[in-house]
Design a protein around this motif. Structure first.
Motif, PDB file in Angstrom:
ATOM      1  N   PRO A  69       0.812  -1.201   0.000  1.00  0.00           N
ATOM      2  CA  PRO A  69       0.000   0.000   0.000  1.00  0.00           C
ATOM      3  C   PRO A  69       0.856   1.266   0.000  1.00  0.00           C
ATOM      4  N   ALA A  70       0.200   2.399  -0.210  1.00  0.00           N
ATOM      5  CA  ALA A  70       0.889   3.685  -0.207  1.00  0.00           C
ATOM      6  C   ALA A  70       1.679   3.852   1.081  1.00  0.00           C
ATOM      7  N   GLN A  71       2.910   4.386   0.928  1.00  0.00           N
ATOM      8  CA  GLN A  71       3.814   4.428   2.053  1.00  0.00           C
ATOM      9  C   GLN A  71       3.594   5.642   2.953  1.00  0.00           C
ATOM     10  N   ASP A  72       3.852   5.448   4.225  1.00  0.00           N
ATOM     11  CA  ASP A  72       3.895   6.501   5.223  1.00  0.00           C
ATOM     12  C   ASP A  72       5.305   6.465   5.794  1.00  0.00           C
ATOM     13  N   PRO A  73       6.228   7.325   5.311  1.00  0.00           N
ATOM     14  CA  PRO A  73       7.629   7.232   5.740  1.00  0.00           C
ATOM     15  C   PRO A  73       7.823   7.315   7.246  1.00  0.00           C
ATOM     16  N   LEU A  74       7.037   8.164   7.937  1.00  0.00           N
ATOM     17  CA  LEU A  74       7.196   8.266   9.382  1.00  0.00           C
ATOM     18  C   LEU A  74       6.851   6.939  10.046  1.00  0.00           C
ATOM     19  N   ALA A  75       5.780   6.293   9.616  1.00  0.00           N
ATOM     20  CA  ALA A  75       5.423   4.986  10.167  1.00  0.00           C
ATOM     21  C   ALA A  75       6.498   3.955   9.838  1.00  0.00           C
ATOM     22  N   TRP A 128      15.243  15.242   8.820  1.00  0.00           N
ATOM     23  CA  TRP A 128      14.337  14.317   8.157  1.00  0.00           C
ATOM     24  C   TRP A 128      12.880  14.726   8.336  1.00  0.00           C
ATOM     25  N   LEU A 129      12.523  15.167   9.539  1.00  0.00           N
ATOM     26  CA  LEU A 129      11.141  15.584   9.770  1.00  0.00           C
ATOM     27  C   LEU A 129      10.809  16.828   8.950  1.00  0.00           C
ATOM     28  N   ILE A 135      11.359  11.091  -0.665  1.00  0.00           N
ATOM     29  CA  ILE A 135      11.411  10.118   0.434  1.00  0.00           C
ATOM     30  C   ILE A 135      10.255   9.125   0.322  1.00  0.00           C
ATOM     31  N   THR A 136       9.061   9.623   0.021  1.00  0.00           N
ATOM     32  CA  THR A 136       7.898   8.746  -0.118  1.00  0.00           C
ATOM     33  C   THR A 136       8.098   7.754  -1.251  1.00  0.00           C
ATOM     34  N   ALA A 137       8.635   8.215  -2.375  1.00  0.00           N
ATOM     35  CA  ALA A 137       8.880   7.321  -3.511  1.00  0.00           C
ATOM     36  C   ALA A 137       9.906   6.257  -3.165  1.00  0.00           C
ATOM     37  N   ILE A 138      10.964   6.639  -2.485  1.00  0.00           N
ATOM     38  CA  ILE A 138      12.006   5.681  -2.097  1.00  0.00           C
ATOM     39  C   ILE A 138      11.443   4.642  -1.145  1.00  0.00           C
ATOM     40  N   HIS A 139      10.680   5.083  -0.160  1.00  0.00           N
ATOM     41  CA  HIS A 139      10.116   4.148   0.818  1.00  0.00           C
ATOM     42  C   HIS A 139       9.096   3.208   0.168  1.00  0.00           C
ATOM     43  N   ALA A 140       8.414   3.690  -0.856  1.00  0.00           N
ATOM     44  CA  ALA A 140       7.413   2.852  -1.518  1.00  0.00           C
ATOM     45  C   ALA A 140       8.065   1.683  -2.255  1.00  0.00           C
ATOM     46  N   ASP A 141       9.281   1.862  -2.731  1.00  0.00           N
ATOM     47  CA  ASP A 141       9.941   0.787  -3.487  1.00  0.00           C
ATOM     48  C   ASP A 141      11.456   0.930  -3.378  1.00  0.00           C
ATOM     49  N   PRO A 142      12.010   0.659  -2.206  1.00  0.00           N
ATOM     50  CA  PRO A 142      13.453   0.884  -2.003  1.00  0.00           C
ATOM     51  C   PRO A 142      14.342   0.005  -2.874  1.00  0.00           C
TER      52      PRO A 142
END
Length: 351
Positions: A28-34, A242-243, A255-262
């Motif tokens: 699912p869509a990523q939440d980088p903080l989570a 980072w925040l 960051i969101t794109a990277i976390h979605a598919d590292p």
């Protein structure tokens, strides 16, 4: 270099990885903080209430003095204090004191020693050794969770104090470039989730029902997470770290794109194209916020994902390397050792 190791084709991946491994971050869509909070094993370690009377002062030593009491070896300890009543001053070495008031949350994320006091120049009530003994006795259940402090006069102050542990190595983006001291002010929203959590925690401490300690430690985590969320939402456009990057339209999108598919075949050009910007703008905005380039962040995040898999899964090193985007175990091992200071196998053994 802007190009990183791309994941191999299905035919070149380890056989068991072709059958079972899913690249980390897919779904699912990523939440980088989570993502970060889950990956760094944020855990409540201690939660108590301080009832302070004027004059009062407490010196908390650097976490090196008490980390072994609250955390596993190698973990990082951070703390926060919710001001329920009263006001005072908070200071850390090398920086001027700041004033805090009712409703504020003070966060000390980097492990520094710090002082909280009713007024400047108030002598501390306990020595550093006595504070460490206090942590040990409170953790062991030998002391009540409501702690009186101070000289017995007015005005009084009331604080909810939380201490948490987390992984700092090999890479914790949350701690990178985060200020040594945060002051998070009250929200004006009527649907204030943080205030509800604080009220529940205060009631839980005062009632001290069976199982209360376990409940308090979970609430300790939730209050910290809600405090971070409030801090993120209040960030000024120029905020670093980072925040701060999460709220930047360019760095946050990257960051969101990277976390979605590292494990994807990221290059600087491809990442810039995905978030509809130029390579120059992406590099400048990302480095300005994070102190590192986007491709460095890809590497760091991949290796943090791998570090968690090494400790929590039975997958082989080759399978883990493939799952985070490395086409060879040797290349993965070299990158991991450079960042963590030890080989993947050694990291797994120390658990």
């Amino acid at each position: 270099m802007s190009r990183l190791h791309a994941p191999p084709s299905a035919s070149s991946a380890p056989a068991s990885a072709r059958e079972t491994a899913t690249p980390a971050g897919s779904g699912p869509a990523q939440d980088p903080l989570a993502d970060v909070l889950n990956l760094v094993r944020l855990t409540g370690a201690l939660m108590f209430l301080v009832d302070a009377s004027d004059p009062w002062c407490v010196d908390i030593p650097h976490t090196n003095a008490y980390r072994a009491i609250l955390a596993d070896p190698g973990q990082h300890v951070l703390s926060y204090h919710v001001v329920l009543e009263g006001s005072g001053l908070a200071s850390i070495p090398g920086e001027a004191p700041i004033r805090f008031n009712r409703g504020d949350v003070l966060v000390f994320p980097q492990g520094d020693g710090y002082r909280m006091e009713s007024a400047a120049g108030t002598p501390p009530e306990f020595s550093a050794e006595e504070v460490v003994d206090f942590f040990e006795n409170l953790t062991a259940g030998r002391l009540p969770s409501i702690v009186p402090e101070g000289g017995g006069g007015d005005p009084r102050a009331l604080f909810l104090c939380g201490f948490l542990s987390c992984d700092a190595r090999p890479f914790n983006p949350l701690l990178a470039r985060l200020e040594r001291r945060l002051l998070v002010s009250p929200s004006e929203r009527t649907d204030d989730s943080l205030q509800r959590l604080i009220d529940i925690t205060r009631t839980e401490i005062q009632s001290d029902q069976p199982g209360s300690r376990s409940v308090r430690l979970h609430l300790c985590e939730l209050i910290f997470i809600e405090t971070l969320r409030r801090h993120v939402l209040s960030q000024a456009p120029a905020s670093e770290g980072w925040l701060g990057a999460l709220t930047d339209p360019v760095a946050g999108a990257a960051i969101t794109a990277i976390h979605a598919d590292p494990a994807s075949d990221w290059t600087l050009e491809r990442l810039a194209r995905q978030i509809n910007t130029s390579r120059t703008v992406l590099t400048e905005r990302f480095a300005g916020k994070m102190g590192q380039g986007p491709m460095q962040y890809v590497t760091s995040w991949r290796l943090q994902l791998a570090a968690r898999q090494l400790r929590d899964s039975r997958s082989s090193i080759a399978e883990i390397a493939w799952s985070v985007g490395y086409r060879s175990e040797a290349a993965f091992s070299r990158a991991f050792k450079k960042m963590a200071g030890m080989s993947p196998g050694a990291w797994r053994r120390i658990g």
